[in-house]
Design an enzyme around this catalytic site. Structure first.
Site, PDB file in Angstrom:
ATOM      1  N   CYS A 125      21.721 -34.967 -17.115  1.00 36.28           N
ATOM      2  CA  CYS A 125      22.957 -35.135 -16.347  1.00 36.28           C
ATOM      3  C   CYS A 125      24.111 -35.309 -17.317  1.00 36.28           C
ATOM      4  CB  CYS A 125      22.861 -36.348 -15.413  1.00 36.28           C
ATOM      5  SG  CYS A 125      24.354 -36.580 -14.410  1.00 36.28           S
ATOM      6  N   CYS A 128      26.492 -38.480 -16.228  1.00 37.93           N
ATOM      7  CA  CYS A 128      26.000 -39.825 -16.515  1.00 37.93           C
ATOM      8  C   CYS A 128      25.462 -39.961 -17.937  1.00 37.93           C
ATOM      9  CB  CYS A 128      24.904 -40.205 -15.522  1.00 37.93           C
ATOM     10  SG  CYS A 128      25.441 -40.216 -13.803  1.00 37.93           S
ATOM     11  N   HIS A 138      21.479 -36.613  -9.262  1.00 40.21           N
ATOM     12  CA  HIS A 138      22.849 -37.122  -9.297  1.00 40.21           C
ATOM     13  C   HIS A 138      23.467 -37.003  -7.910  1.00 40.21           C
ATOM     14  CE1 HIS A 138      26.661 -38.173 -11.325  1.00 40.21           C
ATOM     15  NE2 HIS A 138      27.208 -37.410 -10.385  1.00 40.21           N
ATOM     16  N   CYS A 139      24.042 -38.091  -7.430  1.00 37.43           N
ATOM     17  CA  CYS A 139      24.735 -38.094  -6.129  1.00 37.43           C
ATOM     18  C   CYS A 139      26.230 -37.957  -6.390  1.00 37.43           C
ATOM     19  CB  CYS A 139      24.435 -39.373  -5.356  1.00 37.43           C
ATOM     20  SG  CYS A 139      25.341 -39.484  -3.792  1.00 37.43           S
ATOM     21  N   HIS A 152      21.861 -38.731   0.640  1.00 36.43           N
ATOM     22  CA  HIS A 152      22.971 -39.653   0.877  1.00 36.43           C
ATOM     23  C   HIS A 152      23.217 -39.698   2.379  1.00 36.43           C
ATOM     24  CE1 HIS A 152      26.581 -41.948  -0.286  1.00 36.43           C
ATOM     25  NE2 HIS A 152      27.070 -41.448   0.841  1.00 36.43           N
ATOM     26  N   CYS A 153      23.087 -40.878   2.965  1.00 33.67           N
ATOM     27  CA  CYS A 153      23.178 -41.023   4.417  1.00 33.67           C
ATOM     28  C   CYS A 153      24.538 -41.591   4.802  1.00 33.67           C
ATOM     29  CB  CYS A 153      22.070 -41.945   4.926  1.00 33.67           C
ATOM     30  SG  CYS A 153      22.099 -42.171   6.717  1.00 33.67           S
TER      31      CYS A 153
END
Length: 335
Positions: A125, A128, A138-139, A152-153
């Site tokens: 990544c 990061c 990665h979000c 992701h909610c």
């Protein structure tokens, strides 16, 4: 720069709207059930007491699991997966791409990384500055790498991953129990109000609407809960269900499937008495997971070590993985 910060601030504010919607519906359902149904509609005292006791148990468990799903921070890779200061300096000062890749390969030799990018490269990544552990992604919303990221909610305004996946599953299950209990106990009074057996009063609207809302949420939740039960049984995340994890031998959707019992234990733990309580009991620390292939487990010290599941902020035993990595593997930058 100021505009960018303003947009991010607005995004954070608007991201709480789904949570506020759910919270508002739940608070209204509490008022409608406790006051309009139990206190103003029910006549039998014993029935009131039983309904109120069971309802509050369901309500507390629902709120507890929802709170844990929302406010449990997503777990991120530990420092040993990050580039050290010296490695980062060496990496940034090196202008040759091949030499940069070799630096990252040397770092990856010390880590329990068995999955690859689609191209076969070790996953890195760039945002990061970490080598991604297995099942880590990665979000872009949380702006961080999340261990065993599922998705992701927006309804919990949080990433569902290693640290809170059990809480998310319990939230879904107690939401269904909450809806089923309300629908089952409200049904006879819904029918009485609908048929005109009970007189028109303010409680009529709340009771009728309560029935519709409970059934509507239950139907939507049962499909989502069933899908995640299937994922747990197969030991897959939502991301892995859509894109199979890639190993040295190629993609394999069942690469982490070690049997239903062990799959369940990875999420809920070994003590079944704690399975339905929203306390963290998941096995491991999210940085490495047993593989389906038993022969590959016998070749590395981590997966054959009974202590691999002990919680460790230091990601210990990293030096025992050097023999399991192919130094010829290339590195690919991923966002």
């Amino acid at each position: 720069m100021a505009l960018s910060r303003g947009l991010r601030c607005c995004q954070r504010v608007f991201s709480w709207i789904p949570v506020l919607i759910i919270t508002s519906v739940v608070l209204w359902s509490y008022y409608a059930y406790v006051f309009e149904l139990c206190l103003f509609t029910l006549i039998n005292t014993l029935e009131k007491v039983i309904y109120l006791l069971v309802f509050h148990v369901c309500f507390v468990m629902f709120c507890w699991t929802y709170w844990k799903a929302i406010f449990t921070p997503p777990a991120t890779p530990c420092k040993k997966f990050q580039l050290s200061y010296s490695d980062k300096q060496r990496y940034e000062m090196e202008e040759r791409p091949d030499a940069q890749k070799q630096i990252l390969v040397e770092i990856a030799k010390k880590l329990p990384i068995f999955t690859r990018a689609q191209s076969g490269a070790i996953r890195f990544c760039d945002r990061c500055q970490v080598l991604k552990p297995d099942r880590c992604h990665h979000c872009s919303v949380c702006e961080t790498c999340v261990l065993k990221m599922d998705h992701h909610c927006p309804w919990v305004n949080n990433c569902v991953g290693f640290s809170n996946y059990k809480f998310f599953l319990l939230f879904l299950s107690y939401s269904m129990v909450y809806c089923v209990f309300i629908a089952a106990t409200v049904f006879q009074y819904f029918f009485k109000y609908w048929s005109g057996e009970l007189p028109n009063r303010p409680a009529k609207f709340h009771v009728l609407f309560l029935m519709f809302v409970a059934l509507m949420f239950f139907v939507s939740l049962i499909f989502l809960f069933g899908y995640h039960c299937w994922l747990v049984a197969k030991n897959r995340s939502t991301l892995e269900a859509f894109s199979a994890p890639v190993f040295l031998n190629g993609p394999d959707r069942n690469g982490f499937n070690v049997g239903i019992r062990r799959n369940l234990q990875q999420v809920f733990g070994e003590d079944r008495r704690l399975w339905f309580i929203p306390v963290f009991t998941s096995q491991g620390n999210g940085h490495y997971f047993p593989l389906k292939d038993r022969s590959s487990e016998s070749r590395n010290l981590l997966l054959s070590n009974e202590n691999m599941w002990e919680e460790s902020d230091e990601c210990s035993d990293e030096g025992s993985f050097a023999d399991d990595h192919d130094p010829s593997v290339t590195i690919e930058m991923e966002e």
